[in-house]
Scaffold this motif. Sequence first.
Motif, PDB file in Angstrom:
ATOM      1  N   LEU A  39       0.802  -1.189   0.062  1.00  0.00           N
ATOM      2  CA  LEU A  39       0.074  -0.034   0.092  1.00  0.00           C
ATOM      3  C   LEU A  39       0.928   1.243  -0.095  1.00  0.00           C
ATOM      4  CD1 LEU A  39      -2.704  -1.062   2.496  1.00  0.00           C
ATOM      5  CD2 LEU A  39      -2.820  -1.241  -0.051  1.00  0.00           C
ATOM      6  N   TYR A  40       2.200   1.371   0.332  1.00  0.00           N
ATOM      7  CA  TYR A  40       2.803   2.512   0.411  1.00  0.00           C
ATOM      8  C   TYR A  40       4.218   2.374  -0.472  1.00  0.00           C
ATOM      9  CZ  TYR A  40       5.431  -0.096   4.268  1.00  0.00           C
ATOM     10  OH  TYR A  40       6.348  -0.991   4.885  1.00  0.00           O
ATOM     11  N   GLN A  41       4.310   1.204  -1.030  1.00  0.00           N
ATOM     12  CA  GLN A  41       5.509   0.788  -1.888  1.00  0.00           C
ATOM     13  C   GLN A  41       5.698   1.720  -2.966  1.00  0.00           C
ATOM     14  OE1 GLN A  41       5.831  -2.608  -4.176  1.00  0.00           O
ATOM     15  NE2 GLN A  41       7.970  -3.066  -3.788  1.00  0.00           N
ATOM     16  N   ASP A  42       6.439   2.643  -3.269  1.00  0.00           N
ATOM     17  CA  ASP A  42       6.845   3.684  -4.354  1.00  0.00           C
ATOM     18  C   ASP A  42       5.577   4.942  -3.974  1.00  0.00           C
ATOM     19  OD1 ASP A  42       8.440   2.103  -5.568  1.00  0.00           O
ATOM     20  OD2 ASP A  42       6.769   1.008  -6.778  1.00  0.00           O
ATOM     21  N   ARG A  43       4.986   5.020  -2.915  1.00  0.00           N
ATOM     22  CA  ARG A  43       4.340   6.168  -2.512  1.00  0.00           C
ATOM     23  C   ARG A  43       4.398   6.652  -0.789  1.00  0.00           C
ATOM     24  NH1 ARG A  43      -1.750   4.668  -4.486  1.00  0.00           N
ATOM     25  NH2 ARG A  43      -0.723   4.606  -6.462  1.00  0.00           N
ATOM     26  N   LEU A  44       5.421   7.229  -0.577  1.00  0.00           N
ATOM     27  CA  LEU A  44       5.534   7.204   0.954  1.00  0.00           C
ATOM     28  C   LEU A  44       4.779   8.482   1.675  1.00  0.00           C
ATOM     29  CD1 LEU A  44       9.407   6.735   1.004  1.00  0.00           C
ATOM     30  CD2 LEU A  44       7.639   5.099   1.212  1.00  0.00           C
ATOM     31  N   ASP A  45       4.146   9.171   0.704  1.00  0.00           N
ATOM     32  CA  ASP A  45       3.133  10.067   1.318  1.00  0.00           C
ATOM     33  C   ASP A  45       1.815   9.650   0.951  1.00  0.00           C
ATOM     34  OD1 ASP A  45       1.677  12.520   1.907  1.00  0.00           O
ATOM     35  OD2 ASP A  45       2.951  13.976   0.902  1.00  0.00           O
ATOM     36  N   THR A  46       1.267   8.976   1.855  1.00  0.00           N
ATOM     37  CA  THR A  46      -0.260   8.301   1.565  1.00  0.00           C
ATOM     38  C   THR A  46      -0.863   8.203   2.844  1.00  0.00           C
ATOM     39  OG1 THR A  46      -1.003   6.514   0.216  1.00  0.00           O
ATOM     40  CG2 THR A  46       0.653   5.817   1.574  1.00  0.00           C
ATOM     41  N   LEU A  49      10.147   3.365   8.606  1.00  0.00           N
ATOM     42  CA  LEU A  49      10.228   3.873   7.387  1.00  0.00           C
ATOM     43  C   LEU A  49       9.862   5.516   7.777  1.00  0.00           C
ATOM     44  CD1 LEU A  49      10.954   3.439   4.454  1.00  0.00           C
ATOM     45  CD2 LEU A  49       8.587   2.988   4.044  1.00  0.00           C
ATOM     46  N   ASN A  50       8.745   5.611   8.493  1.00  0.00           N
ATOM     47  CA  ASN A  50       8.343   6.978   8.689  1.00  0.00           C
ATOM     48  C   ASN A  50       9.452   7.834   9.447  1.00  0.00           C
ATOM     49  OD1 ASN A  50       5.829   7.486   7.727  1.00  0.00           O
ATOM     50  ND2 ASN A  50       4.713   6.610   9.231  1.00  0.00           N
ATOM     51  N   ARG A  51      10.196   7.296  10.484  1.00  0.00           N
ATOM     52  CA  ARG A  51      11.107   7.903  11.131  1.00  0.00           C
ATOM     53  C   ARG A  51      12.288   7.960  10.396  1.00  0.00           C
ATOM     54  NH1 ARG A  51      12.919   4.988  15.223  1.00  0.00           N
ATOM     55  NH2 ARG A  51      11.589   3.293  15.029  1.00  0.00           N
ATOM     56  N   GLN A  52      12.633   7.194   9.397  1.00  0.00           N
ATOM     57  CA  GLN A  52      14.183   7.327   8.973  1.00  0.00           C
ATOM     58  C   GLN A  52      14.222   7.680   7.247  1.00  0.00           C
ATOM     59  OE1 GLN A  52      16.373   3.674   9.686  1.00  0.00           O
ATOM     60  NE2 GLN A  52      16.269   3.971  12.070  1.00  0.00           N
ATOM     61  N   ALA A  53      13.190   7.466   6.617  1.00  0.00           N
ATOM     62  CA  ALA A  53      13.220   7.620   5.037  1.00  0.00           C
ATOM     63  C   ALA A  53      12.698   9.183   5.205  1.00  0.00           C
ATOM     64  CB  ALA A  53      11.929   6.799   4.452  1.00  0.00           C
ATOM     65  N   ALA A  54      13.813   9.988   4.146  1.00  0.00           N
ATOM     66  CA  ALA A  54      13.245  11.259   3.815  1.00  0.00           C
ATOM     67  C   ALA A  54      12.129  11.495   3.122  1.00  0.00           C
ATOM     68  CB  ALA A  54      14.313  11.764   2.952  1.00  0.00           C
ATOM     69  N   GLY A  55      11.301  12.156   3.612  1.00  0.00           N
ATOM     70  CA  GLY A  55      10.064  12.419   3.098  1.00  0.00           C
ATOM     71  C   GLY A  55       8.762  11.696   3.268  1.00  0.00           C
ATOM     72  N   ARG A  67       0.408   7.940   6.635  1.00  0.00           N
ATOM     73  CA  ARG A  67      -0.666   7.948   7.773  1.00  0.00           C
ATOM     74  C   ARG A  67      -1.490   6.931   8.014  1.00  0.00           C
ATOM     75  NH1 ARG A  67       0.595  12.319   4.724  1.00  0.00           N
ATOM     76  NH2 ARG A  67      -0.878  11.519   3.001  1.00  0.00           N
ATOM     77  N   MET A  68      -1.670   6.585   9.096  1.00  0.00           N
ATOM     78  CA  MET A  68      -2.176   5.195   9.385  1.00  0.00           C
ATOM     79  C   MET A  68      -3.710   5.317  10.186  1.00  0.00           C
ATOM     80  SD  MET A  68      -1.713   1.887   8.917  1.00  0.00           S
ATOM     81  CE  MET A  68      -2.802   0.583   9.117  1.00  0.00           C
ATOM     82  N   HIS A  69      -4.559   4.840   9.649  1.00  0.00           N
ATOM     83  CA  HIS A  69      -5.878   4.883  10.357  1.00  0.00           C
ATOM     84  C   HIS A  69      -6.373   3.394  10.474  1.00  0.00           C
ATOM     85  CE1 HIS A  69      -5.531   8.974   9.111  1.00  0.00           C
ATOM     86  NE2 HIS A  69      -5.216   8.470   7.727  1.00  0.00           N
ATOM     87  N   ARG A  74       2.862   3.581  17.508  1.00  0.00           N
ATOM     88  CA  ARG A  74       4.059   2.900  18.468  1.00  0.00           C
ATOM     89  C   ARG A  74       3.250   2.705  19.774  1.00  0.00           C
ATOM     90  NH1 ARG A  74       8.970   6.834  18.425  1.00  0.00           N
ATOM     91  NH2 ARG A  74       9.955   4.914  19.059  1.00  0.00           N
ATOM     92  N   ALA A  75       2.106   3.292  20.060  1.00  0.00           N
ATOM     93  CA  ALA A  75       1.631   3.039  21.292  1.00  0.00           C
ATOM     94  C   ALA A  75       0.772   1.859  21.401  1.00  0.00           C
ATOM     95  CB  ALA A  75       0.707   4.313  21.829  1.00  0.00           C
TER      96      ALA A  75
END
Length: 343
Positions: free
Chosen positions: A200-207, A252-258, A262-264, A321-322
């Motif tokens: 779902l996020y491969q090749d699209r890190l803003d999603t 990935l959210n913490r270490q990959a640039a950009g 967003r998780m729901h 994380r929580a």
Amino acid sequence: MRRSSGPVVLNLALQGGGAHGAFTWGVLDRLLDEPGVDIGRISGSSAGALNGAALATGYARDGRAGAKANLALLWQKVAEAGSLMTFLFLPLRKPGMGIWDDAMPLLSPYQTNPLGMGPLRYVLERVTDVALLKTPAAPALFVNAVDVHTGYSRVFGPGEVSVDALLASSCAPLMFQAVQIDGRPYWDGSYGGNPMLWPLYQDRLDTDIFMIELTPLERQETPMTAKNILNRINEIASINGLVAEMRALDLLNRQAAGAAIRMHVLSMDTGASQLDQEPSIKRTVGRVLFERLRHEGYANCDSWLSANRGLLGVRSSVDVRARYLAPYAQPPGGVGTQDTRKR
């Protein structure tokens, strides 16, 4: 955080859960009624794979209306196909106690289920159009199954999804004979990932990812019957696979640039009655049950959207994380190693 403009695209993560998949049907029904929310990619395991295939096929035929109609057809046909098996097993059941379920761990589907997955194949051939799933009009669909020989998960992506792949993703080992694909046997995908999130996020890190969670992270009671012990073993395998997926997403959210994934999450354990969450319900077939679960899913998605609609496209509405990482043992340097659920 970011500000969204235009429709919000939600990538759907659909968990497995047998009859509980009808709760997902209701959630999807409500999402399809929501203006300004578009369906992106879909990743599903087991019942989630079936819901995903029905939605994507119907969407390719006739947009939102087609998706809603095809989801309804799926659960209508499942009820019809399951009525024969329910009738055959009726003498083995008593109210509130599935004797057949208790006996199931002692029996092999190679001995007791001569019909195999034939009834479900009949259903899928009527609600799934493999050719349509390969077109740009259909949301990209990913389903996963577990290789019996190696234990590896295989993800069937656009162009690979077939009726056999959907059957493999839904193949409960004690109910059905393994599904053969390319000469290899496959079982239910929930054992490897429920569902896989990375497609779902491969090749699209803003999603945005919207997961419909059917497997409870915690059950207060200790299972005593064979069927409930087996059910909890299966749930624990599913939970650990999901935690691994969440850990990768968080990293990935913490270490990959950009990166801004967003998780729901809409969880059935906060949105359905205690009766409908009982493990034996998963193996129950009936129109009345399916409609009740659909109604619960629709109503709870409506409530979820009222509370969280403004966060879509902006930030996560669940603290990954929580909820998924802190309560579980972490590697050195991770979130923590203590159980924080009671704090």
